[in-house]
Design an enzyme around this catalytic site. Structure first.
Site, PDB file in Angstrom:
ATOM      1  CB  SER A   1     -18.013  -7.039 -66.997  1.00  0.00           C
ATOM      2  OG  SER A   1     -19.027  -7.835 -65.937  1.00  0.00           O
ATOM      3  CG  ASP A   2     -21.837  -1.534 -64.993  1.00  0.00           C
ATOM      4  OD1 ASP A   2     -22.132  -1.923 -64.110  1.00  0.00           O
ATOM      5  OD2 ASP A   2     -21.979  -0.391 -65.748  1.00  0.00           O
ATOM      6  CD1 TRP A   3     -23.667  -6.715 -60.526  1.00  0.00           C
ATOM      7  CD2 TRP A   3     -21.760  -5.936 -61.096  1.00  0.00           C
ATOM      8  NE1 TRP A   3     -22.914  -6.834 -59.329  1.00  0.00           N
ATOM      9  CE2 TRP A   3     -21.621  -6.180 -59.872  1.00  0.00           C
ATOM     10  CE3 TRP A   3     -20.633  -5.001 -61.846  1.00  0.00           C
ATOM     11  CZ2 TRP A   3     -20.470  -6.125 -59.273  1.00  0.00           C
ATOM     12  CZ3 TRP A   3     -19.537  -5.018 -60.864  1.00  0.00           C
ATOM     13  CH2 TRP A   3     -19.285  -5.677 -59.663  1.00  0.00           C
TER      14      TRP A   3
END
Ligand code: BGC
Length: 744
Positions: free
Chosen positions: A242-244
């Site tokens: 996932s993106d952060w």
């Protein structure tokens, strides 16, 4: 008969199952979420390490504390500073992309990383997107053909590339929540191809899900994108990260093909795929198999990286800051700079004729490596244009430098980090499980916008006041010099993650200064460093314009070598430089930079596809870039081959007096198509270096897919039989050869 690779893969799958069988639920859960800001949990008992990740595209980011966005303050994490993807793309050279991937991978491995969060391959939809400098192009073919070798180069080092941000991460405004309405055909023809190529041809081991929503669903929870397209159609069996902070809901994330949740908060056990998931499994609400699937993908990644299994000893060691990395970075920087204009052959300059050189502009003397957002790095060094010029010219030339214009200082933040701050929205949405309070959010956005405008207003006044004196000094100095070079452009105050630009104008009153300077020096050499296109209202009055993206640690060296003719400029624009922002598709439909949602109403008509269709002349078109020599094109032949392939032959000749490189571009223009299609699309290109007087025969094979469009009804690509115009040229608007190919 099974191949060696297939047998090995089968064996790995068996080992994965064996490990999985031994793992407890807690151990599995530990693996699928962050246990530090940049690492996931491992299972010590079974010898499974955590994954160590790092940004990013321009070099390996400095170390952070494990649970706080505070730099660790080490003195051993300075690294090679690579050209940004926008610079790399301007080389139009897949070999350079492979090399830059290889350098980045080696540096990442050298720093002990497993996954490097690069390359960024989103399509540049609007010139205002704050992260454009991190991306390659407005064109899917160019992006795909560079992303593939880049990924291979990275992974050569037993480090995973993590291609990001899947998908259509086209703006920074409201990036965590913005809902992008995109039709299927546009996704398949414009926003997907580079990701598909990176996965299928580049064999990327990991992919990062984007923050934004696509058609109502967050990308990191989007089954359509991740399950159906990425895993289903493209057969991806690597890890999706996932993106952060890109995951918002436990069930949705658990049940879709995202394998590792990373975020920006230190409460690792409270991540959606941590305790909340464990509890849901224990209650029987979510099946444990959802976790198993993720763990399998992560273990497979680890086997591929030789973190596990019998090849562990063979894992490459990598290294950082090696001299040959710098050499490759320099070569890429040299190939990336774009000569936009060169009337009267003002360039190259002749060093022997210069006693006094005046250099004006803040970007002559500025460092960019430490900004931009997650792409920031601690460079081992960065040679500025001014330093590059001085190193090149030596002590016998008097080089005088003037700032020319004022750049307000940004306060340095030591106790917190912009990255956590920039995700403040998320904090709100985290609480209350995304029960997004519209009124509250709107109020917050309004406040943020007001604050930004107020701040910009204040800065404007400060700039205007300080510029009076700076302008006067620069103009005075410019009168009396053998040559005057202006080095302006953008910086990471505007080319930055988390914000979009408000317009396409040069900041700090540079237009006024350039205008004034041109009045006293017609031969002013106008040069820029920046990450995205700018308007150039004084363009007709300037004889020479050179554009450089953030080109890495050797920017200044390359810059001097190009200006003084040691290197022929061979960069070409990988994006359109519009005359004015209002000409762009997203400006015309008003669907950019909005909070809440945007409709990508222009569909396929992004970049040159839009400018072609609307007959709008851009300032500098896609594919444009000059050389110090000239090339002619001739002898086009088109031959239909089997498998619906068309062989394109032509000759490029260097008719000038210097060695130089040409980027020959091949566009396909459908004739009388039964569906609406862009006027022409880039399908192939090749860069040829030629000595004066020499010519080279170029052969390119266009495949069936190069003639295809996405047919929504058939849900697949279709290449209709019929006639297609094949356009060969030096840019999208400098077509030198035309022919008609008939697809059977
Ligand atoms: C960015 C990613 C980056 C991640 C980790 C996010 O804010 O969008 O590109 O890799 O942070 O720093």
């Amino acid at each position: 008969m099974r191949t060696e690779t297939e047998r090995a893969a089968k064996k790995t799958e068996k080992e994965i199952e064996k490990l999985l069988d031994k793992m407890t639920l807690d151990e599995k859960i530990a693996m699928i979420h962050g246990a530090g800001l940049f690492r996931s949990g491992g299972v010590e008992r079974l010898g499974i390490p955590g994954l160590v990740t790092s940004d990013g595209p321009m070099g390996v980011r400095a170390e952070f504390m494990n649970d706080r966005w505070i730099p660790a303050g080490n003195n051993d994490d300075n690294v090679s500073y690579l050209p940004s993807n926008s610079a790399l793309a301007s080389t139009w050279n897949p070999y350079r992309a492979y090399e830059m991937g290889r350098v980045l991978g080696a540096e990442a491995r050298g720093r002990g990383k497993d996954v490097i969060l690069a390359p960024g391959i989103n399509i540049k939809r609007s010139p205002l997107c704050g992260r454009n400098f991190e991306y390659m192009s407005e064109d899917p073919k160019l992006t795909a053909t560079l992303a593939v070798p880049f990924v291979k180069g990275v992974q050569h080092n037993d480090v995973a590339a993590c291609v990001k941000h899947f998908a259509a991460n086209v703006q920074e405004t409201d990036r965590l929540m913005v809902d992008e309405k995109i039709d299927e055909r546009t996704l398949y023809e414009l926003y997907f191809p580079a990701f598909r190529a990176a996965v299928q041809e580049g064999n990327a081991y990991s992919v990062m899900g984007a923050y934004n929503k696509v058609n109502g669903v967050h990308c990191c929870e989007n089954r359509e994108l991740l399950d159906r397209v990425l895993r289903g159609e493209w057969g991806f069996d690597g890890a999706v990260i996932s993106d952060w902070g890109g995951i918002h809901k436990t069930r949705e994330a658990a049940e879709c093909s995202i394998d590792l949740e990373m975020s920006v908060y230190p409460d690792f056990d409270e991540y959606k795929l941590a305790n909340p998931l464990k509890e849901a499994i224990q209650k029987g609400e979510i099946s444990e198999e959802t976790v198993d699937r993720k763990v399998r993908n992560l273990l497979r990644l680890m086997f591929r990286l030789k973190m596990l299994g019998k090849h562990r000893e063979e894992r490459r060691t990598g290294t950082y800051n090696s001299p040959d990395h710098r050499q490759m970075i320099l070569k890429t920087a040299e190939e990336s700079m774009i000569l936009l204009k060169n009337e009267g052959r003002l360039l190259p300059l002749n060093a022997a004729k210069i006693k006094k050189l005046v250099v004006i502009g803040q970007n002559a003397d500025r460092i960019h490596s430490d900004g931009g957002g997650s792409a920031e790095i601690k460079a081992l060094y960065e040679i500025s244009p001014l330093m590059g010029l001085k190193c090149y010219l030596g002590g016998n030339v008097q080089v005088e430098y003037y700032k020319g214009y004022h750049v307000p200082e940004k306060p340095k933040m030591f106790d917190h980090n912009w990255q956590a701050d920039s995700l403040d929205d998320l904090k709100d949405t985290n609480i209350g499980q995304l029960a997004r309070d519209e009124e509250h959010m709107q109020e917050m956005h309004r406040r943020q916008a007001e604050e930004r405008l107020a701040q910009l207003g204040k800065e404007k006044e400060e700039i205007h006041e300080k510029n009076r004196e700076l302008f006067a000094q620069a103009i005075e100095a410019a009168r009396d010099a053998d040559a005057v070079i202006f080095v302006g452009g953008l910086d990471h105050n505007s080319d930055s993650e988390g914000i979009d630009r408000l317009d396409m104008k040069l900041p700090y009153e540079q237009d006024e200064l350039i205008g004034e300077l041109l009045k006293v020096r017609k031969d002013l050499i106008v040069t820029f460093i920046g990450g995205s296109p700018v308007e150039m209202p004084w363009r007709d009055g300037a004889q020479a314009i050179l554009w450089s993206y953030y080109a890495g640690m050797e920017t200044g060296t390359a810059f001097a070598k190009i200006l003084f003719g040691d290197v022929d400029p061979s960069g070409r624009l990988a994006e359109t430089f519009p005359e004015r922002y209002e000409d762009c598709a997203d400006a015309k439909n008003g669907q950019f930079g909005l909070w809440g949602g945007i409709g990508l109403e222009e569909g396929l008509y992004c970049g040159y596809r839009h400018f072609d269709r609307q007959h709008i002349p851009p300032a500098f078109c896609f594919g444009h870039g000059l050389s110090y020599t000239e090339f002619t094109y001739g002898g086009l032949t088109l031959k239909a081959e089997k498998n619906r392939e068309i062989k394109v032959n032509f000759t490029v000749k260097n008719t000038g007096k210097r060695i130089g490189s040409e980027v020959a571009q091949i566009y396909v223009a459908p004739i009388g198509s039964r569906v609406d299609r862009p006027d022409k699309e880039l399908k192939a290109y090749t860069k040829v270096e030629l000595a004066p007087g020499r010519s080279r025969k170029v052969t390119v094979t266009l495949k069936e897919e190069d003639f295809a469009y996405f047919d929504e009804a058939a849900h697949g690509f279709v290449a209709d039989a019929g006639d297609y115009e094949i356009l060969v040229g030096a840019s999208s608007r400098d077509i030198r050869l035309k022919g008609i190919a008939t697809l059977a």
